[in-house]
Design a protein around this motif. Sequence first.
Motif, mmCIF file in Angstrom:
data_model
loop_
_atom_site.group_PDB
_atom_site.id
_atom_site.type_symbol
_atom_site.label_atom_id
_atom_site.label_comp_id
_atom_site.label_asym_id
_atom_site.label_seq_id
_atom_site.Cartn_x
_atom_site.Cartn_y
_atom_site.Cartn_z
ATOM 1 N N VAL A 1 -33.995 -8.834 33.972
ATOM 2 C CA VAL A 1 -33.759 -8.453 32.572
ATOM 3 C C VAL A 1 -33.561 -9.731 31.762
ATOM 4 C CG1 VAL A 1 -32.329 -7.068 31.019
ATOM 5 C CG2 VAL A 1 -32.593 -6.370 33.388
ATOM 6 N N ARG A 2 -34.169 -9.777 30.592
ATOM 7 C CA ARG A 2 -34.070 -10.974 29.753
ATOM 8 C C ARG A 2 -34.043 -10.604 28.278
ATOM 9 N NH1 ARG A 2 -39.286 -14.641 29.267
ATOM 10 N NH2 ARG A 2 -38.010 -15.286 27.532
ATOM 11 N N THR A 3 -33.711 -11.578 27.471
ATOM 12 C CA THR A 3 -33.869 -11.441 26.016
ATOM 13 C C THR A 3 -34.915 -12.464 25.588
ATOM 14 O OG1 THR A 3 -32.175 -13.074 25.556
ATOM 15 C CG2 THR A 3 -31.434 -10.800 25.724
ATOM 16 N N GLU A 4 -35.123 -12.560 24.282
ATOM 17 C CA GLU A 4 -36.078 -13.568 23.785
ATOM 18 C C GLU A 4 -35.604 -14.964 24.182
ATOM 19 O OE1 GLU A 4 -36.297 -10.003 21.258
ATOM 20 O OE2 GLU A 4 -34.646 -11.305 21.820
ATOM 21 N N LYS B 1 -31.965 -0.706 24.924
ATOM 22 C CA LYS B 1 -30.808 -1.022 24.090
ATOM 23 C C LYS B 1 -29.542 -1.056 24.958
ATOM 24 C CE LYS B 1 -30.575 1.265 20.109
ATOM 25 N NZ LYS B 1 -30.116 2.328 19.189
ATOM 26 N N VAL B 2 -28.690 -2.034 24.705
ATOM 27 C CA VAL B 2 -27.408 -2.100 25.430
ATOM 28 C C VAL B 2 -26.474 -1.080 24.800
ATOM 29 C CG1 VAL B 2 -25.428 -3.564 25.964
ATOM 30 C CG2 VAL B 2 -27.719 -4.517 26.033
ATOM 31 N N SER C 1 -23.003 -10.896 22.870
ATOM 32 C CA SER C 1 -23.489 -10.047 21.764
ATOM 33 C C SER C 1 -24.890 -9.528 22.070
ATOM 34 C CB SER C 1 -23.495 -10.838 20.452
ATOM 35 O OG SER C 1 -24.334 -11.961 20.591
ATOM 36 N N LEU C 2 -25.037 -8.940 23.236
ATOM 37 C CA LEU C 2 -26.343 -8.383 23.610
ATOM 38 C C LEU C 2 -26.540 -7.043 22.914
ATOM 39 C CD1 LEU C 2 -26.301 -9.032 27.454
ATOM 40 C CD2 LEU C 2 -27.708 -10.203 25.776
ATOM 41 N N GLU C 3 -27.693 -6.870 22.314
ATOM 42 C CA GLU C 3 -28.000 -5.579 21.681
ATOM 43 C C GLU C 3 -29.266 -4.965 22.278
ATOM 44 O OE1 GLU C 3 -28.085 -6.026 17.465
ATOM 45 O OE2 GLU C 3 -25.962 -6.561 17.372
ATOM 46 N N GLN C 4 -30.334 -5.768 22.327
ATOM 47 C CA GLN C 4 -31.582 -5.279 22.907
ATOM 48 C C GLN C 4 -32.047 -6.253 23.979
ATOM 49 O OE1 GLN C 4 -34.039 -4.713 19.427
ATOM 50 N NE2 GLN C 4 -33.711 -2.510 19.555
ATOM 51 N N VAL C 5 -32.551 -5.705 25.076
ATOM 52 C CA VAL C 5 -32.996 -6.551 26.185
ATOM 53 C C VAL C 5 -34.377 -6.083 26.654
ATOM 54 C CG1 VAL C 5 -30.657 -7.070 26.984
ATOM 55 C CG2 VAL C 5 -31.839 -5.078 27.900
ATOM 56 N N TRP C 6 -35.050 -6.962 27.376
ATOM 57 C CA TRP C 6 -36.362 -6.630 27.939
ATOM 58 C C TRP C 6 -36.234 -6.533 29.453
ATOM 59 C CZ3 TRP C 6 -40.266 -5.508 24.692
ATOM 60 C CH2 TRP C 6 -40.201 -5.996 23.398
ATOM 61 N N VAL C 7 -36.724 -5.435 30.005
ATOM 62 C CA VAL C 7 -36.788 -5.304 31.468
ATOM 63 C C VAL C 7 -38.198 -5.679 31.895
ATOM 64 C CG1 VAL C 7 -36.444 -3.774 33.431
ATOM 65 C CG2 VAL C 7 -35.133 -3.425 31.362
ATOM 66 N N LEU C 8 -38.296 -6.533 32.909
ATOM 67 C CA LEU C 8 -39.609 -7.023 33.352
ATOM 68 C C LEU C 8 -40.113 -6.189 34.536
ATOM 69 C CD1 LEU C 8 -38.483 -9.492 31.718
ATOM 70 C CD2 LEU C 8 -39.744 -10.913 33.275
ATOM 71 N N PHE C 9 -41.354 -5.717 34.420
ATOM 72 C CA PHE C 9 -41.998 -4.965 35.512
ATOM 73 C C PHE C 9 -43.087 -5.826 36.143
ATOM 74 C CE2 PHE C 9 -40.509 -1.689 32.712
ATOM 75 C CZ PHE C 9 -40.084 -0.693 33.552
ATOM 76 N N PRO C 10 -43.229 -5.818 37.451
ATOM 77 C CA PRO C 10 -44.349 -6.573 38.045
ATOM 78 C C PRO C 10 -45.688 -5.866 37.774
ATOM 79 C CG PRO C 10 -43.084 -5.467 39.749
ATOM 80 C CD PRO C 10 -42.378 -5.209 38.464
ATOM 81 N N THR D 1 -20.999 -6.682 33.633
ATOM 82 C CA THR D 1 -22.170 -5.797 33.627
ATOM 83 C C THR D 1 -22.288 -5.091 32.277
ATOM 84 O OG1 THR D 1 -20.993 -3.847 34.428
ATOM 85 C CG2 THR D 1 -21.890 -5.307 36.095
ATOM 86 N N VAL D 2 -23.494 -4.648 31.978
ATOM 87 C CA VAL D 2 -23.722 -3.804 30.799
ATOM 88 C C VAL D 2 -24.602 -2.632 31.226
ATOM 89 C CG1 VAL D 2 -23.530 -5.644 29.079
ATOM 90 C CG2 VAL D 2 -25.743 -5.157 30.089
ATOM 91 N N GLN D 3 -24.602 -1.596 30.407
ATOM 92 C CA GLN D 3 -25.480 -0.460 30.681
ATOM 93 C C GLN D 3 -26.526 -0.376 29.584
ATOM 94 O OE1 GLN D 3 -24.412 3.137 32.264
ATOM 95 N NE2 GLN D 3 -22.698 2.375 33.467
#
Lengths: 267, 185
Positions: free
Chosen positions: A144-147, A115-116, A258-267, A127-129
């Motif tokens: 990091v990406r969103t849908e 969550k942002v 208006s970022l609220e939720q993001v996806w972090v990508l792991f290899p 930047t965002v945290q």
Amino acid sequence: MLKQQNYLVLGAAVIVALILLSLPTRATSRLKLAFGSWFLPLFGLASAGQQLPADLADCVLPRRELLLQIDALRRENQQLKEQQVQSVAIARENDQLRSLFNWQKQSPWKLKLAKVVMRDPANWWRTVQIDAGTRDGLRENLPVRTEAGLIGRISSVSLTHAQVVLVGDQNCRVSALVENPARDMGVLMAGGTLDTSLVELTYLASSANLKPGQTVITSGLGGIFPKGIPIGQIVDAQPVEYGLYTQARVKLNANLGSLEQVWVLFP
Amino acid sequence: MNLFQTISILLFAFFAVFGEATLGAPRHWLGAQVDLLPALMIYTALNTGATTVALLAVLGGIWFDTFSANPLGISILPLLVVGWPVTLRRDLILRDLPFAQFVLGAAASAVVPALTLLLLLSGGARLLLGWGTLWQWLVMIAVGAVATPFIFSLMTWCRRTLGYEPRPEPSFRPDREIQRSRRKL
């Protein structure tokens, strides 16, 4: 006497600033984490305050509406299950073909939802945290990406939080590919200071045939962003530096404002 | 020095920085995030002592940099540069006039981001700058100028309502006590 005491106070403040500025990055990150933890009760209150209207809305939502939603979700779930079965079959076929041609097997990326929680209060950074850190397995430079599409990469990470530098910041450059017949490649750089939805795709070949609406995706070069993440669409293009190369404006798919939720990508 | 005043100023700074980091409305509507610390520094410099000015500069700067990609401590010096001269010359400033507060707030809100940018650029940072930065700077100046008289009103109300007044010195002095005994002849 009083004046001397005042100057002592001023000197102490300046010394504190100079010491902080001369600290190594690792120590600075730890100090930022320590000072950031002072605000944790406020974050709890803020999230509770944001949750309250949703809870109230849930209380007053009629049963008929809930049943309709459940029905829609069941249908969507059924469709997704069918798609998953097809995807598994395609993936198996893909693996078999790869083994036949001796191609390296592609490992799928894992996703971590975060969550942002705050934005950079300074206007000169983008930047965002997010509320995930090293305890969730995060590390620097993870995409990091969103849908909708790519939004940036992790620039620094602490135990509970991580800082994401967004696409459009000077410190986030992405190797990108235009989905046209020529597969033109360029580097995504910072755009305007006011409009967060536009960034510049530069260092494209001077012969690049770009048209508005063409899709831009990550090229996979550079080693940080995997290939194929959607970024945005071409708005316009023009030759720069006396026609040495072409530069295009790209409208991002993700709404960075208006970022609220993001996806972090792991290899 | 009134301790309540110092605590209330630091609390205001704490909540202001938190609001700047979490509220996106100013950025959405005005295209820039506003900063209330310079305006608060003007109030602090005109109404409290040097210790409070230094405390606000150090803690406010650190809190701001904690949420930002700024190097930790870079915001301390610009806040000090604004607060210190005002503290030294505060007897010459008509601090109760809203217009004076407005002008000082505008000046502080102009100087603090400009100095921070200067420090960052001299350190080799790659910043997001352009013509839009000028607009963001003007927004920060305008909001800082308008906010300063409000901060003065709010903090004065807080001090009068919740704070305590220092005890007045009694007029009694033992060395001036008149001896009222019967004089022996």
